[in-house]
Every structure is written in structure tokens, then in C-alpha cells.
Scaffold this motif. Structure first.
Motif, PDB file in Angstrom:
ATOM      1  N   THR A  71     -42.717 -47.428  34.449  1.00  0.00           N
ATOM      2  CA  THR A  71     -41.344 -46.998  34.162  1.00  0.00           C
ATOM      3  C   THR A  71     -40.332 -47.568  35.156  1.00  0.00           C
ATOM      4  OG1 THR A  71     -41.569 -44.987  35.513  1.00  0.00           O
ATOM      5  CG2 THR A  71     -42.197 -44.838  33.173  1.00  0.00           C
ATOM      6  N   ARG A  72     -40.811 -48.260  36.184  1.00  0.00           N
ATOM      7  CA  ARG A  72     -39.901 -48.776  37.203  1.00  0.00           C
ATOM      8  C   ARG A  72     -39.641 -50.264  36.968  1.00  0.00           C
ATOM      9  NH1 ARG A  72     -39.118 -45.751  41.665  1.00  0.00           N
ATOM     10  NH2 ARG A  72     -37.341 -47.189  41.870  1.00  0.00           N
ATOM     11  N   LEU A  73     -38.381 -50.653  37.154  1.00  0.00           N
ATOM     12  CA  LEU A  73     -37.970 -52.040  36.966  1.00  0.00           C
ATOM     13  C   LEU A  73     -37.996 -52.766  38.311  1.00  0.00           C
ATOM     14  CD1 LEU A  73     -36.807 -54.319  35.211  1.00  0.00           C
ATOM     15  CD2 LEU A  73     -34.520 -53.366  35.639  1.00  0.00           C
ATOM     16  N   VAL A  74     -38.737 -53.872  38.357  1.00  0.00           N
ATOM     17  CA  VAL A  74     -38.781 -54.709  39.556  1.00  0.00           C
ATOM     18  C   VAL A  74     -38.282 -56.094  39.168  1.00  0.00           C
ATOM     19  CG1 VAL A  74     -40.193 -55.678  41.400  1.00  0.00           C
ATOM     20  CG2 VAL A  74     -40.756 -53.424  40.459  1.00  0.00           C
ATOM     21  N   ARG A  75     -37.147 -56.480  39.702  1.00  0.00           N
ATOM     22  CA  ARG A  75     -36.573 -57.794  39.428  1.00  0.00           C
ATOM     23  C   ARG A  75     -36.945 -58.760  40.551  1.00  0.00           C
ATOM     24  NH1 ARG A  75     -30.448 -55.933  37.711  1.00  0.00           N
ATOM     25  NH2 ARG A  75     -30.964 -55.113  35.636  1.00  0.00           N
ATOM     26  N   ASP A  82     -46.862 -57.798  40.010  1.00  0.00           N
ATOM     27  CA  ASP A  82     -47.334 -57.413  38.671  1.00  0.00           C
ATOM     28  C   ASP A  82     -48.287 -56.225  38.738  1.00  0.00           C
ATOM     29  OD1 ASP A  82     -45.832 -59.358  37.465  1.00  0.00           O
ATOM     30  OD2 ASP A  82     -47.468 -60.810  37.316  1.00  0.00           O
ATOM     31  N   GLU A  83     -49.103 -56.169  39.792  1.00  0.00           N
ATOM     32  CA  GLU A  83     -49.994 -55.018  39.951  1.00  0.00           C
ATOM     33  C   GLU A  83     -49.193 -53.727  40.087  1.00  0.00           C
ATOM     34  OE1 GLU A  83     -52.420 -55.858  43.308  1.00  0.00           O
ATOM     35  OE2 GLU A  83     -53.788 -57.196  42.223  1.00  0.00           O
ATOM     36  N   LEU A  84     -48.116 -53.789  40.856  1.00  0.00           N
ATOM     37  CA  LEU A  84     -47.279 -52.590  41.037  1.00  0.00           C
ATOM     38  C   LEU A  84     -46.535 -52.241  39.763  1.00  0.00           C
ATOM     39  CD1 LEU A  84     -45.996 -53.413  44.611  1.00  0.00           C
ATOM     40  CD2 LEU A  84     -47.387 -51.449  43.997  1.00  0.00           C
ATOM     41  N   ARG A  85     -46.138 -53.229  38.983  1.00  0.00           N
ATOM     42  CA  ARG A  85     -45.503 -52.947  37.686  1.00  0.00           C
ATOM     43  C   ARG A  85     -46.463 -52.212  36.755  1.00  0.00           C
ATOM     44  NH1 ARG A  85     -42.942 -58.931  37.453  1.00  0.00           N
ATOM     45  NH2 ARG A  85     -40.763 -58.444  38.044  1.00  0.00           N
ATOM     46  N   THR A  86     -47.742 -52.577  36.832  1.00  0.00           N
ATOM     47  CA  THR A  86     -48.740 -51.911  35.990  1.00  0.00           C
ATOM     48  C   THR A  86     -48.928 -50.462  36.407  1.00  0.00           C
ATOM     49  OG1 THR A  86     -49.908 -54.016  35.685  1.00  0.00           O
ATOM     50  CG2 THR A  86     -51.149 -52.004  35.229  1.00  0.00           C
ATOM     51  N   VAL A  87     -48.960 -50.246  37.733  1.00  0.00           N
ATOM     52  CA  VAL A  87     -49.144 -48.881  38.248  1.00  0.00           C
ATOM     53  C   VAL A  87     -47.902 -48.026  37.994  1.00  0.00           C
ATOM     54  CG1 VAL A  87     -49.559 -47.517  40.334  1.00  0.00           C
ATOM     55  CG2 VAL A  87     -50.774 -49.675  39.990  1.00  0.00           C
ATOM     56  N   HIS A  88     -46.712 -48.652  38.005  1.00  0.00           N
ATOM     57  CA  HIS A  88     -45.443 -47.918  37.815  1.00  0.00           C
ATOM     58  C   HIS A  88     -44.701 -48.513  36.614  1.00  0.00           C
ATOM     59  CE1 HIS A  88     -45.962 -46.099  41.838  1.00  0.00           C
ATOM     60  NE2 HIS A  88     -46.334 -47.306  42.224  1.00  0.00           N
ATOM     61  N   GLN A 110     -50.202 -58.661  50.932  1.00  0.00           N
ATOM     62  CA  GLN A 110     -50.214 -57.265  51.396  1.00  0.00           C
ATOM     63  C   GLN A 110     -48.829 -56.832  51.852  1.00  0.00           C
ATOM     64  OE1 GLN A 110     -52.747 -56.708  54.785  1.00  0.00           O
ATOM     65  NE2 GLN A 110     -52.577 -54.473  54.785  1.00  0.00           N
ATOM     66  N   LEU A 111     -48.115 -57.728  52.531  1.00  0.00           N
ATOM     67  CA  LEU A 111     -46.757 -57.440  52.982  1.00  0.00           C
ATOM     68  C   LEU A 111     -45.846 -57.129  51.801  1.00  0.00           C
ATOM     69  CD1 LEU A 111     -44.422 -57.567  55.158  1.00  0.00           C
ATOM     70  CD2 LEU A 111     -44.286 -60.011  54.619  1.00  0.00           C
ATOM     71  N   VAL A 112     -45.859 -57.995  50.780  1.00  0.00           N
ATOM     72  CA  VAL A 112     -45.012 -57.795  49.603  1.00  0.00           C
ATOM     73  C   VAL A 112     -45.393 -56.506  48.887  1.00  0.00           C
ATOM     74  CG1 VAL A 112     -44.418 -58.702  47.336  1.00  0.00           C
ATOM     75  CG2 VAL A 112     -44.520 -60.238  49.284  1.00  0.00           C
ATOM     76  N   SER A 113     -46.696 -56.286  48.737  1.00  0.00           N
ATOM     77  CA  SER A 113     -47.151 -55.081  48.046  1.00  0.00           C
ATOM     78  C   SER A 113     -46.685 -53.824  48.764  1.00  0.00           C
ATOM     79  CB  SER A 113     -48.680 -55.100  47.946  1.00  0.00           C
ATOM     80  OG  SER A 113     -49.156 -53.951  47.269  1.00  0.00           O
ATOM     81  N   ASN A 114     -46.808 -53.806  50.089  1.00  0.00           N
ATOM     82  CA  ASN A 114     -46.386 -52.628  50.855  1.00  0.00           C
ATOM     83  C   ASN A 114     -44.883 -52.400  50.755  1.00  0.00           C
ATOM     84  OD1 ASN A 114     -48.975 -52.100  51.655  1.00  0.00           O
ATOM     85  ND2 ASN A 114     -48.664 -52.560  53.819  1.00  0.00           N
ATOM     86  N   LEU A 115     -44.106 -53.482  50.882  1.00  0.00           N
ATOM     87  CA  LEU A 115     -42.646 -53.333  50.861  1.00  0.00           C
ATOM     88  C   LEU A 115     -42.155 -52.916  49.486  1.00  0.00           C
ATOM     89  CD1 LEU A 115     -41.446 -56.357  53.048  1.00  0.00           C
ATOM     90  CD2 LEU A 115     -41.529 -53.946  53.682  1.00  0.00           C
ATOM     91  N   VAL A 116     -42.699 -53.524  48.431  1.00  0.00           N
ATOM     92  CA  VAL A 116     -42.273 -53.154  47.079  1.00  0.00           C
ATOM     93  C   VAL A 116     -42.741 -51.737  46.744  1.00  0.00           C
ATOM     94  CG1 VAL A 116     -42.467 -53.703  44.621  1.00  0.00           C
ATOM     95  CG2 VAL A 116     -42.194 -55.544  46.291  1.00  0.00           C
ATOM     96  N   GLY A 117     -43.976 -51.399  47.138  1.00  0.00           N
ATOM     97  CA  GLY A 117     -44.462 -50.043  46.917  1.00  0.00           C
ATOM     98  C   GLY A 117     -43.610 -49.016  47.637  1.00  0.00           C
ATOM     99  N   ASN A 118     -43.184 -49.350  48.843  1.00  0.00           N
ATOM    100  CA  ASN A 118     -42.309 -48.462  49.608  1.00  0.00           C
ATOM    101  C   ASN A 118     -40.965 -48.293  48.907  1.00  0.00           C
ATOM    102  OD1 ASN A 118     -41.651 -47.145  52.388  1.00  0.00           O
ATOM    103  ND2 ASN A 118     -39.990 -48.604  52.096  1.00  0.00           N
TER     104      ASN A 118
END
Length: 400
Positions: free
Chosen positions: A276-280, A268-274, A298-306
Motif C-alpha cells: 500500500t506504500r508508494l516508493v518513487r 522491490d522487496e520492500l514494495r512487496t512487503v508494503h 542493506q543500506l538502501v533497504s534499511n533507509l527505505v524501510g525506516n
């Protein structure tokens, strides 16, 4: 189970074979031993408290041992020679008062045997120079025993020389690698800190020039985002230092009953930062998992951010997570240009960034840190990439 001695590790034993192989005179020595004694098999053996391993062999008997081949240590007389640090010489087992009933000749169908310790000049016991044959042989002659002792002494001296040379070469290589890493580290860190520092400087300049006309909430957000990015860079540097130079990334394993929500917070943090991007997501973790929740977040955040950074903007990032059997399986998939096979082998190396990475691509430590987090949990992290299936990172971690 008794822990394996460092001298009996696969790496150490392989290095010992290499040391003997580098001594060019050893094959000629073994050939001369067979010629002078009439015995059909001669070898230089590495003998430790637990292992008998052939390092070099002259086999005219089809005995079957090759360099790297091992025998059960206690079935050999080298075991006893090592304990006594003295030669054992037997011309005919059947007529030898001490060894006629010994198990070694019965196991290996031997009649003659000679084994002389190879002791390095510093006093370390390396192994034995030995020869065997199914027929009796005149090996107790003083001249023959002296020949073995001289050859064993020469081999021991040369092994120590090779050890010193190998140690020097390894040290030089390590220093060169450290210097290369240091240069890369300084260059990349300096490059990536320049942008957020420039943003901070520009914001400060706006406040100085026009303090009353500034949109303070907007500037505050900009500073907060910039400081968060700098903090991430610092965190990556610290994790890299722990993983590369210390004992690995530290984890605190404890029961986590709500890992699904832990993952959801990071996503959800990454959805807020991005926005316009769809994360399912398909996260179905309904059991308690023994793990470090903060590190897996941290692992999930890094992989999804990547995946967001390098994936196609028009396609969703897909996160799957479940517990199957006793294993937590989590994957992150994105569409876009596939990673070439020759690059796929490099993606977990520190400082690696794809050729298409822009100036805001980060330090190139994210995937390296991801792998270290998974390994700290006793798991594996793999990657696959194709035009049809996209790029997928899959972590498999013991859940018990």
C-alpha cells in the motif's frame, strides 16, 4: 608519509595538557622560576620524538606562546636535552663555547636558557621544565639548577599520579558505559524478540489444535515472515557487535557495474512487503562503482524501510541515486512529522528510537548500522528534517 606516533596525536597531546593543568602547583612553580632567575619566560613543555608543545606558561616577555602552542622541535634545545636526558644550562649564548653558533638563540633572540628534563618515576620522558630570556641570566649556579631539578621531579611525580587517576576514571567510565549498553541491549532484544516468538507459538498452537482444518499456505507465509523478521534482528545484532566492539562493519570493495539493479532489488522487496506504500525512485547510476554491493543494498533497504515505518502513509517515499564526479550520492526522503532538532543529533546512536516508535519499531540499530556501512566505505551519512522538505537521509560515498 611517516605515520604519526600515538603520543603525538591530537587526543594524546590534549590529554597531556590536561594532566599538567590539573597540577595546581605548576603556575606557582613557573612564577617562582621567573622571580628567582630574573628570566621572563618559563614553561612546562611536552617533548616527544616529533613535537614540542607548551602545557603551562609564564610569559612576561610577550613571547606569544600559550598552552597548546607548538614550536618546531628541532629549533629548540629541549630536543637535544631529551636526546641526552640531561639539563642544558646557558647563561650567555654569545659567550658559550658550545652553543654560541647554535641556531636556537638566533631564531628566538635569546641570550639565556635553561632546560631540565621531566622524567616520570616509571622512566618515561614527558618533557622539559625550561626558561628563556633575551638577556644574560645567572642560571648555572648550583642552587638554581637544583631548584629546576627538584621542581621537574615533583612535576613528573604528579603527572604520573594524574595519569593513574585519569586511567582509573576512564576505566570506570568505560565499564559504566558498557554496563549501560549491556542493560539496554538485553532489554531491547528481549522486548523485540517477544513478538515474533509469540507469532511462532500461536501458529504452532493452531497446527496442534486443528491440523486438518488449517490453511497451511497462510500459516507457512506467516512463519516465513516471522522467521525473516527474527533473522533481521539477529543480523542487526551481529552488525552492531562488529561496529561497536570490533574493527567496524566489514566490507569487500570491488567494481560493481550494475548498482542501479542492486538498489532496485532491495526496493522491490520492500514494495512487496508494503504493497500500500508508494516508493518513487530516480536511480541513474550509469558507471561502475567500487563498493560492497551487498552492504549498499542493506543500506538502501534499511533507509527505505525506516522511511516507510516513520513517514506519512499518504505520501511517497522518494529514493534518488546518482554518481556525481567521483562520488556516489544516494538519498531517501519521506514526508510526515519532522524530527526535532535536539533528536536529530541522536538518530545514529545505537538503540535510539523516536518517541512515537511502536512495539514493532525494531532494535533501534538500523540507522546506526547504516552510518557504519557508509563510514566503512569512507563516506558520510547525514540527516535533515523539516515540515516543508520532509526527512532526508543522504549518503555520500567515494565511487572510485
Amino acid at each position: 608519509m611517516k605515520p604519526k606516533s600515538p603520543t603525538d596525536s591530537q587526543e594524546s597531546l590534549a590529554r597531556d595538557i590536561g594532566l599538567v593543568v590539573r597540577i595546581g602547583a605548576v603556575p606557582s612553580i613557573l612564577e617562582m622560576i621567573c622571580d628567582e632567575t630574573g628570566m621572563g619566560f618559563a614553561a612546562v613543555a611536552r617533548v616527544t620524538d616529533e613535537t614540542w608543545m607548551a602545557c603551562a606558561v609564564r610569559d612576561n616577555l610577550s613571547f606569544g606562546l600559550t598552552p597548546g602552542g607548538k614550536l618546531d622541535l628541532r629549533t629548540t634545545l629541549c630536543f637535544e636535552s631529551r636526546a641526552a636526558r640531561a639539563p642544558i644550562v646557558i647563561e650567555n649564548f654569545a659567550q658559550d663555547a658550545t652553543y654560541c653558533n647554535h641556531h636556537t638563540p638566533a631564531i628566538y633572540n635569546l641570550q639565556s636558557y635553561i632546560s631540565v628534563p621531566i622524567i616520570l618515576p616509571n622512566g618515561d620522558y614527558f618533557g622539559n621544565l625550561c626558561a628563556i630570556d633575551p638577556r644574560p641570566a645567572k642560571v648555572s649556579d648550583t642552587r638554581v639548577v637544583r631548584m629546576f631539578e627538584v621542581f621537574a621531579h615533583l612535576i613528573g611525580m604528579q603527572i604520573e599520579n594524574e595519569q593513574r587517576q585519569w586511567s582509573t576514571e576512564a576505566q570506570l567510565l568505560g565499564e559504566r558505559e558498557t554496563a549501560d549498553l549491556r542493560e539496554q541491549f538485553i532489554a531491547v532484544l528481549g522486548h523485540d524478540l517477544r513478538n515474533p516468538l509469540a507469532a511462532v507459538d500461536a501458529t504452532a498452537e493452531l497446527l496442534i489444535r486443528n491440523p486438518n482444518g488449517c490453511d497451511l499456505p497462510t500459516l507457512g507465509k506467516r512463519l516465513k515472515t516471522t522467521s525473516a523478521r527474527m533473522a533481521r534482528l539477529i543480523d542487526d545484532v551481529m552488525d552492531f557487535a562488529r561496529g561497536r566492539l570490533g574493527s567496524g562493519i566489514p566490507v569487500t570493495i570491488r567494481p560493481v557495474p550494475d548498482l542501479s539493479s542492486v538498489f532496485s532489488v532491495a526496493i522491490d522487496e520492500l514494495r512487496t512487503v508494503h504493497p500500500t506504500r508508494l516508493v518513487r525512485t530516480d536511480i541513474a547510476i550509469q558507471t561502475t562503482v567500487n563498493c560492497d554491493a551487498a552492504r549498499l543494498q542493506q543500506l538502501v533497504s534499511n533507509l527505505v524501510g525506516n522511511a516507510i515505518t516513520h513517514g506519512s502513509a499518504g505520501a511517497p517515499v522518494v529514493v534518488d541515486a546518482c554518481v556525481r564526479g567521483s562520488e556516489l550520492i544516494m538519498s531517501v526522503t519521506n514526508q510526515g512529522e519532522p524530527i526535532a532538532p535536539h533528536l536529530l543529533t541522536k538518530i545514529f546512536e545505537p538503540y535510539w528510537r523516536p518517541p512515537s516508535s511502536g512495539p514493532r519499531g525494531g532494535l533501534g540499530l538500523g540507522l546506526y548500522i547504516c552510518k557504519k556501512i557508509v563510514e566503512a566505505h569512507g563516506g558520510t551519512l547525514d540527516a535533515s528534517s523539516s515540515a516543508e522538505l520532509g526527512t532526508r537521509f543522504t549518503a555520500r560515498i567515494p565511487a572510485d
